[in-house]
Design a protein around this motif. Structure first.
Motif, PDB file in Angstrom:
ATOM      1  N   ALA A 142      -1.769  -3.936   8.587  1.00 36.00           N
ATOM      2  CA  ALA A 142      -2.680  -4.702   7.731  1.00 36.00           C
ATOM      3  C   ALA A 142      -3.081  -5.998   8.433  1.00 36.00           C
ATOM      4  CB  ALA A 142      -2.030  -5.000   6.385  1.00 36.00           C
ATOM      5  N   VAL A 143      -4.003  -5.888   9.386  1.00 34.52           N
ATOM      6  CA  VAL A 143      -4.443  -7.019  10.203  1.00 34.52           C
ATOM      7  C   VAL A 143      -5.775  -7.522   9.664  1.00 34.52           C
ATOM      8  CG1 VAL A 143      -5.078  -7.777  12.527  1.00 34.52           C
ATOM      9  CG2 VAL A 143      -3.258  -6.069  12.208  1.00 34.52           C
ATOM     10  N   ASP A 144      -5.886  -8.837   9.565  1.00 33.74           N
ATOM     11  CA  ASP A 144      -7.098  -9.449   9.019  1.00 33.74           C
ATOM     12  C   ASP A 144      -7.930 -10.044  10.149  1.00 33.74           C
ATOM     13  OD1 ASP A 144      -8.919 -10.271   7.160  1.00 33.74           O
ATOM     14  OD2 ASP A 144      -7.794 -12.015   6.488  1.00 33.74           O
ATOM     15  N   ALA A 180     -12.331  -6.469   6.621  1.00 38.94           N
ATOM     16  CA  ALA A 180     -11.946  -5.170   6.063  1.00 38.94           C
ATOM     17  C   ALA A 180     -10.736  -5.301   5.154  1.00 38.94           C
ATOM     18  CB  ALA A 180     -11.653  -4.188   7.204  1.00 38.94           C
ATOM     19  N   LEU A 181      -9.766  -6.128   5.528  1.00 41.09           N
ATOM     20  CA  LEU A 181      -8.570  -6.282   4.715  1.00 41.09           C
ATOM     21  C   LEU A 181      -8.873  -6.988   3.404  1.00 41.09           C
ATOM     22  CD1 LEU A 181      -5.473  -5.943   4.548  1.00 41.09           C
ATOM     23  CD2 LEU A 181      -5.274  -8.224   5.569  1.00 41.09           C
ATOM     24  N   ARG A 182      -9.651  -8.063   3.473  1.00 41.91           N
ATOM     25  CA  ARG A 182      -9.943  -8.825   2.257  1.00 41.91           C
ATOM     26  C   ARG A 182     -10.770  -8.021   1.261  1.00 41.91           C
ATOM     27  NH1 ARG A 182     -12.133 -14.359   4.649  1.00 41.91           N
ATOM     28  NH2 ARG A 182     -11.982 -13.235   6.632  1.00 41.91           N
ATOM     29  N   LEU A 184     -10.927  -4.697   0.986  1.00 44.28           N
ATOM     30  CA  LEU A 184     -10.116  -3.613   0.447  1.00 44.28           C
ATOM     31  C   LEU A 184      -9.162  -4.143  -0.620  1.00 44.28           C
ATOM     32  CD1 LEU A 184      -9.214  -0.682   0.442  1.00 44.28           C
ATOM     33  CD2 LEU A 184      -7.714  -1.193   2.386  1.00 44.28           C
ATOM     34  N   ARG A 185      -8.573  -5.296  -0.348  1.00 48.02           N
ATOM     35  CA  ARG A 185      -7.675  -5.909  -1.334  1.00 48.02           C
ATOM     36  C   ARG A 185      -8.437  -6.266  -2.608  1.00 48.02           C
ATOM     37  NH1 ARG A 185      -4.240 -10.659   1.116  1.00 48.02           N
ATOM     38  NH2 ARG A 185      -3.271  -8.875   2.184  1.00 48.02           N
ATOM     39  N   SER A 186      -9.636  -6.799  -2.474  1.00 47.76           N
ATOM     40  CA  SER A 186     -10.436  -7.169  -3.646  1.00 47.76           C
ATOM     41  C   SER A 186     -10.777  -5.945  -4.491  1.00 47.76           C
ATOM     42  CB  SER A 186     -11.725  -7.871  -3.209  1.00 47.76           C
ATOM     43  OG  SER A 186     -11.447  -9.075  -2.545  1.00 47.76           O
ATOM     44  N   TRP A 187     -11.200  -4.870  -3.842  1.00 46.47           N
ATOM     45  CA  TRP A 187     -11.575  -3.677  -4.591  1.00 46.47           C
ATOM     46  C   TRP A 187     -10.365  -3.032  -5.254  1.00 46.47           C
ATOM     47  CZ3 TRP A 187     -15.002  -2.553   0.156  1.00 46.47           C
ATOM     48  CH2 TRP A 187     -16.287  -3.080  -0.067  1.00 46.47           C
ATOM     49  N   ARG A 188      -9.228  -3.061  -4.593  1.00 47.43           N
ATOM     50  CA  ARG A 188      -8.021  -2.489  -5.209  1.00 47.43           C
ATOM     51  C   ARG A 188      -7.553  -3.336  -6.387  1.00 47.43           C
ATOM     52  NH1 ARG A 188      -4.075  -0.423  -0.274  1.00 47.43           N
ATOM     53  NH2 ARG A 188      -5.313   1.420   0.329  1.00 47.43           N
ATOM     54  N   LEU A 189      -7.619  -4.643  -6.265  1.00 49.35           N
ATOM     55  CA  LEU A 189      -7.233  -5.492  -7.392  1.00 49.35           C
ATOM     56  C   LEU A 189      -8.187  -5.300  -8.573  1.00 49.35           C
ATOM     57  CD1 LEU A 189      -6.223  -8.774  -5.524  1.00 49.35           C
ATOM     58  CD2 LEU A 189      -4.704  -7.220  -6.763  1.00 49.35           C
ATOM     59  N   THR A 190      -9.451  -5.072  -8.285  1.00 48.89           N
ATOM     60  CA  THR A 190     -10.396  -4.756  -9.357  1.00 48.89           C
ATOM     61  C   THR A 190     -10.002  -3.454 -10.046  1.00 48.89           C
ATOM     62  OG1 THR A 190     -12.185  -5.870  -8.170  1.00 48.89           O
ATOM     63  CG2 THR A 190     -12.817  -4.303  -9.881  1.00 48.89           C
ATOM     64  N   GLY A 522       1.617  -2.612   4.088  1.00 49.16           N
ATOM     65  CA  GLY A 522       0.911  -2.569   2.818  1.00 49.16           C
ATOM     66  C   GLY A 522      -0.208  -3.593   2.768  1.00 49.16           C
ATOM     67  N   VAL A 523      -1.312  -3.207   2.144  1.00 48.48           N
ATOM     68  CA  VAL A 523      -2.470  -4.103   2.061  1.00 48.48           C
ATOM     69  C   VAL A 523      -2.162  -5.331   1.214  1.00 48.48           C
ATOM     70  CG1 VAL A 523      -4.824  -4.270   1.145  1.00 48.48           C
ATOM     71  CG2 VAL A 523      -4.148  -2.298   2.528  1.00 48.48           C
ATOM     72  N   GLY A 524      -1.312  -5.155   0.215  1.00 49.37           N
ATOM     73  CA  GLY A 524      -0.890  -6.286  -0.597  1.00 49.37           C
ATOM     74  C   GLY A 524      -1.945  -6.733  -1.604  1.00 49.37           C
ATOM     75  N   PRO A 525      -1.805  -7.933  -2.154  1.00 51.41           N
ATOM     76  CA  PRO A 525      -0.814  -8.958  -1.781  1.00 51.41           C
ATOM     77  C   PRO A 525       0.602  -8.613  -2.258  1.00 51.41           C
ATOM     78  CG  PRO A 525      -2.040  -9.659  -3.710  1.00 51.41           C
ATOM     79  CD  PRO A 525      -2.663  -8.360  -3.270  1.00 51.41           C
ATOM     80  N   PHE A 526       1.563  -9.447  -1.911  1.00 47.90           N
ATOM     81  CA  PHE A 526       2.971  -9.329  -2.316  1.00 47.90           C
ATOM     82  C   PHE A 526       3.672  -8.148  -1.653  1.00 47.90           C
ATOM     83  CE2 PHE A 526       0.619 -10.745  -6.240  1.00 47.90           C
ATOM     84  CZ  PHE A 526       0.838 -12.104  -6.045  1.00 47.90           C
ATOM     85  N   ALA A 527       3.271  -7.758  -0.428  1.00 46.72           N
ATOM     86  CA  ALA A 527       3.915  -6.628   0.239  1.00 46.72           C
ATOM     87  C   ALA A 527       5.375  -6.908   0.568  1.00 46.72           C
ATOM     88  CB  ALA A 527       3.154  -6.279   1.516  1.00 46.72           C
TER      89      ALA A 527
END
Length: 566
Positions: A142-144, A180-182, A184-190, A522-527
């Motif tokens: 999970a590299v930003d 890409a990381l940010r 993906l995290r935004s869409w998953r949190l949505t 893990g993409v996270g947050p809180f991984a």
């Protein structure tokens, strides 16, 4: 472990203290400008409203922790076609329109990610090669990195997820960008927020007909791994399921005021526009309308809204794909090979296996004996509860009166309608397979789609089970921990593989729970906080069940005291 336990105990004491407080007046909530008294706070008049809020608060805490746990642990593009959903979102964000099925629409950064050699390699597409990629990258997955212009254009290949309706992608695309990381995290949190809506609406629906035990049933939805896979990825399933759950909950509340009917119509229109598998769920509208003796005007408004949404969706799909439904199975057929016998048994086996547990495309699955051990007791408990409720008048009264029978009818009607739709889809893919000379069709065997019925299945069947056998909840949560913390999280961490299968899983070996390290994967947050999130989930769940037991006992004592006085 200590912190979430202390929080949950404090909440339990606070909520339990409300049970004996003198303020048992009715809680009224005004909504928008219409002063609509929200229906789910008028359930079960025997229960005080303040403790009811406590139950929903604990439900929210427990489910939120569980959803965040799964998001924290999941590596990039691990869900069902998640990478292709992200590619479409990226196209819509850049082009401000939805792609056709034939034009190149996958941006370069997603093409490389899906091949496995990009900045965020797709664990689902790499499958058996995932453990070696994790090791080769030193567990830094999970590299930003901010996007460069060359990451976004030119588009490389067409995207088969262009077959989906446009609603979700047009609404969610603007949440992307940056890296890409940010994104993906935004869409998953949505998706997680929408998944929470599913469970809260399921709890509202179940509580209306089965009392506080329906809230317990709703909490258990988040412990079914396939449901988590379906709704927690970047994709349109979470929105479709949330709108469907909201629509069903509003319809079940028997809305009569114009604002309430308008909300019902809009919810159904949104669900129908979001994804086609929500269409069979509309069978509940005429059933509830008949039981509620609703007005013809209300039925007409909701039906009209649904028809308009369906027409707009079909027109959209017709303009971008090869058929009005978008589904590849309904594309025009050109025979390219001699037909082969269709492997119907194999299709059924895949559908059952992917219903019980589907974690994505990476290849791990429960073995048949594990499927029987996991789901066998649940199915037996549900069947017994339904038979007991239906066949005995006393049991019906215990489970919520005649409403319980009606909800069983609604549930089986929804199952039948959904099954017919799935069979039609399977028949379309079988037609394609015959033309291509394949024995196993490419689609029509997706068991995970059945979790779109979660509000009804859990709201009815698990509520009946919770009325009698609460130990089933322990069984469901225990398997949730076994599947995720002992198997799946280690698959994602690269410490298991198909080379070492266990007695229960196709990938192995089986690991001790809470020992997977997914920080950096893990993409996270809180991984890095997986154990804390699971502790909070379980502690809040225990508090929820404990508070519900106290409230049930308090209500029973009040009834006995009233009966003694009369």
């Amino acid at each position: 472990m200590i912190l979430p336990t202390v929080i949950s105990v404090c909440l339990s004491v606070l909520c339990a203290s409300v049970v004996n407080s003198p303020g048992r007046q009715e809680l009224r909530i005004a909504a928008v400008a219409g002063r609509w008294n929200l229906a789910w706070w008028r359930y079960n008049p025997a229960m005080p409203r303040a403790p009811l809020i406590g139950l929903f608060a604990l439900l929210t805490i427990s489910v939120t922790a569980r959803l965040l746990l799964q998001i924290a642990a999941t590596p990039p593009y691990a869900g069902l076609d998640e990478g292709y959903h992200v590619a479409r979102l990226a196209f819509v964000r850049s082009e401000a329109r939805n792609p056709t099925i034939v034009e190149p629409s996958v941006p370069p950064y997603m093409a490389t990610n899906l091949r496995g050699d990009g900045l965020l390699p797709s664990s689902a597409e790499l499958r058996e090669r995932w453990p070696e990629v994790v090791r080769a990258r030193g567990r830094r997955i999970a590299v930003d990195r901010p996007f460069a212009a060359s990451d976004l254009k030119p588009y490389v290949v067409p995207n088969y997820e262009a077959q989906q309706p446009s609603l979700y992608y047009s609404a969610a695309a603007r949440l992307g960008g940056g890296s890409a990381l940010r994104e993906l995290r935004s869409w998953r949190l949505t998706s997680a927020a929408l998944a929470l809506v599913v469970i809260l609406c399921s709890g509202a629906l179940a509580h209306r007909f089965f009392g506080s035990r329906g809230i317990l049933a709703a909490a258990l939805i988040a412990s079914f791994p396939t449901w988590l896979t379906l709704v927690l990825r970047a994709g349109n399933d979470a929105l479709a399921c949330a709108l469907a759950a909201l629509a069903i909950a509003i319809t079940a509340s028997a809305p009569r005021r114009p604002l309430a009917v308008a909300c019902e119509a809009l919810a159904w229109a949104g669900a129908i526009a979001a994804k086609l598998y929500t269409w069979p769920l509309a069978i509940v509208v005429p059933l509830f309308w008949r039981y509620q003796r609703g007005s013809r005007a209300r039925l007409a408004v909701v039906t009209l809204a649904g028809v308009i949404a369906a027409a707009v969706t079909l027109h959209d799909l017709s303009s971008r794909t090869r058929n009005p439904l978008g589904d590849f199975g309904f594309d025009p057929v050109v025979a390219t090979s001699a037909p082969k016998p269709i492997a119907y048994v194999e299709m059924l086996k895949i559908a059952i296996a992917s219903f019980i547990w589907s974690s994505g495309q990476h290849g791990d699955a429960l073995k048949p004996v594990a499927m029987l051990l996991y789901f066998g007791p649940i199915v037996i408990a549900i069947a017994a509860a339904v038979v007991m409720t239906w066949s005995r008048h006393g049991e019906v009264a215990r489970s919520g009166g005649e409403d319980a029978r009606r909800m069983i009818i609604v549930a089986f009607a929804a199952i039948a309608a959904f099954a017919i739709a799935q069979l039609l889809g399977a028949a379309a893919f079988i037609r394609q397979a015959r033309a291509a000379g394949l024995s196993l069709p490419l689609g029509g065997k997706e068991g995970w789609y059945w979790y779109a019925l979660a509000p009804i299945l859990a709201g009815v069947f698990l509520s009946l089970v919770m009325t009698r056998w609460r130990l089933v909840a322990v069984w469901i949560v225990a398997w949730d921990i076994l599947i995720n913390e002992c198997a799946l999280f280690h698959d994602w961490a690269g410490t298991s593989s198909p080379a070492h299968p266990s007695a229960l899983f196709r990938w192995g070996p089986l690991h001790a729970p809470f020992s997977a390290s997914l920080d950096g994967i893990g993409v996270g947050p809180f991984a890095s906080q997986l154990v804390l999130l699971r502790s909070l989930h379980v502690a809040a769940l225990i508090a929820l069940f404990s508070l519900e037991s106290v409230l049930q006992q308090s209500t029973s004592d009040d009834h006995r005291h009233t009966a003694a006085q009369t």
